[in-house]
Scaffold this motif. Structure first.
Motif, PDB file in Angstrom:
ATOM      1  N   TYR A 233      21.066  36.830  -0.190  1.00  0.00           N
ATOM      2  CA  TYR A 233      20.970  36.423   1.221  1.00  0.00           C
ATOM      3  C   TYR A 233      22.181  36.819   2.055  1.00  0.00           C
ATOM      4  CZ  TYR A 233      17.098  33.718  -0.621  1.00  0.00           C
ATOM      5  OH  TYR A 233      15.943  33.349  -1.241  1.00  0.00           O
ATOM      6  N   THR A 234      23.320  36.148   1.834  1.00  0.00           N
ATOM      7  CA  THR A 234      24.464  36.381   2.718  1.00  0.00           C
ATOM      8  C   THR A 234      24.799  37.855   2.825  1.00  0.00           C
ATOM      9  OG1 THR A 234      25.357  34.525   1.446  1.00  0.00           O
ATOM     10  CG2 THR A 234      26.645  35.270   3.322  1.00  0.00           C
ATOM     11  N   ARG A 235      24.818  38.508   1.678  1.00  0.00           N
ATOM     12  CA  ARG A 235      25.290  39.887   1.626  1.00  0.00           C
ATOM     13  C   ARG A 235      24.454  40.816   2.513  1.00  0.00           C
ATOM     14  NH1 ARG A 235      26.300  44.459  -1.400  1.00  0.00           N
ATOM     15  NH2 ARG A 235      28.533  44.593  -1.852  1.00  0.00           N
ATOM     16  N   ASP A 236      23.160  40.560   2.587  1.00  0.00           N
ATOM     17  CA  ASP A 236      22.286  41.431   3.376  1.00  0.00           C
ATOM     18  C   ASP A 236      22.113  40.979   4.815  1.00  0.00           C
ATOM     19  OD1 ASP A 236      21.734  43.441   1.638  1.00  0.00           O
ATOM     20  OD2 ASP A 236      19.976  42.480   0.766  1.00  0.00           O
ATOM     21  N   TYR A 237      22.101  39.698   5.030  1.00  0.00           N
ATOM     22  CA  TYR A 237      21.691  39.196   6.351  1.00  0.00           C
ATOM     23  C   TYR A 237      22.850  38.838   7.269  1.00  0.00           C
ATOM     24  CZ  TYR A 237      16.881  38.924   4.711  1.00  0.00           C
ATOM     25  OH  TYR A 237      15.648  39.243   4.244  1.00  0.00           O
TER      26      TYR A 237
END
Ligand code: SAH
Length: 248
Positions: A233-237
């Motif tokens: 999640y965090t890494r992409d969004y």
């Protein structure tokens, strides 16, 4: 006065409590055209890396305020280590509503804008400490790509999609508030890893050293789930950046 204990465990070894690498922090310092003896104020100064390294590299002076006794102690130790303890000082306290007694050239709040009740309130608060023509630095998250649902947003440290904006819209908001965006340095996926992934080894070492602590179950649960959550999640969004603003 302190912040929730999970931060002082998981981020106890961080020098920068944000998705910024040392290189990005140095880039930000280099692009702002800092001059010797410029005065900075930093609300939510964490372990003081910004003020300490910029005092060393650009001879600025400054004051940081932070609610964490641990981070404040680390900031003071870092100032000693870098030989800048006469240029920077760190106050342990609540920065809510804090206005500098003597106006500063640059007022910053990097990744702690709840201090002013959100980005808009923090801009208004920082402005009260500034000399005319002074610069505001604000560190804020934004969506790199919009999450498909509020549930995905909640996995990205947000309560809902509406909590953050896409980057162009965040920049528009600064303009609508009457500011020129005059510089920015943005996190990338690798610098996100420096923030998130650096917590994992710290948590593991803490668990090894404190197996019987009442908090161990919570830390263990986080270590079980955080690497996957960040990767998914965090890494992409989630994006993040520091924006330099001058009032129009
Ligand atoms: N700007 C720093 C720290 C960001 S993390 C850096 O980039 O490294 C957010 C920081 O805000 C933490 O250090 C936390 O202790 C601090 N904080 C949280 N609430 C605060 C408050 N009300 N007043 C002052 N500091 C606060």
């Amino acid at each position: 006065m302190d912040i929730p204990r999970i931060f002082t465990i998981s981020e106890s070894a961080h020098r920068i409590h944000n998705p910024f690498s040392a290189e990005k922090l140095a880039t930000l310092g280099a692009v702002l055209r800092l001059e010797p003896d410029m005065r900075l104020l930093d609300l939510g100064s964490g372990s003081g890396e910004m003020l300490c390294t910029w005092a060393r590299d650009h001879a600025i002076t400054g004051t940081g305020i932070d609610k964490s006794p641990l981070f404040t102690a680390q900031a003071r130790a870092r100032a000693e280590e870098l030989g800048v303890a006469r240029r920077v000082s760190f106050i342990h306290g609540d920065a809510t509503g804090h206005v500098a007694p003597e106006k500063v050239d640059i007022a910053a709040c990097i990744g702690a804008t709840w201090i002013g009740g959100g980005a808009a309130g923090t801009l208004a608060l920082l402005a009260r400490s500034l000399v005319p023509g002074g610069m505001i630095l604000i560190g804020e998250p934004f969506w790199r790509q919009l999450p498909p649902s509020d549930e995905v947003a909640r996995h990205c440290l947000a309560g809902a999609i509406a909590d953050f904006l896409p980057l162009p819209d965040l920049i528009t908001v600064f303009g609508d508030r009457g500011y020129d965006v005059v510089e920015m340095v943005l996190a990338d996926q690798d610098s996100w890893d420096r923030y998130e992934a650096a917590k994992w080894l710290t948590m593991r070492r803490w668990l090894d050293a404190n197996p019987d602590d009442a908090f161990a179950g919570e830390v263990r649960q986080l270590l079980n789930t955080e690497p996957r959550r960040h990767a998914a999640y965090t890494r992409d969004y989630l994006g993040w950046g520091v924006f330099a603003l001058l009032a129009r």
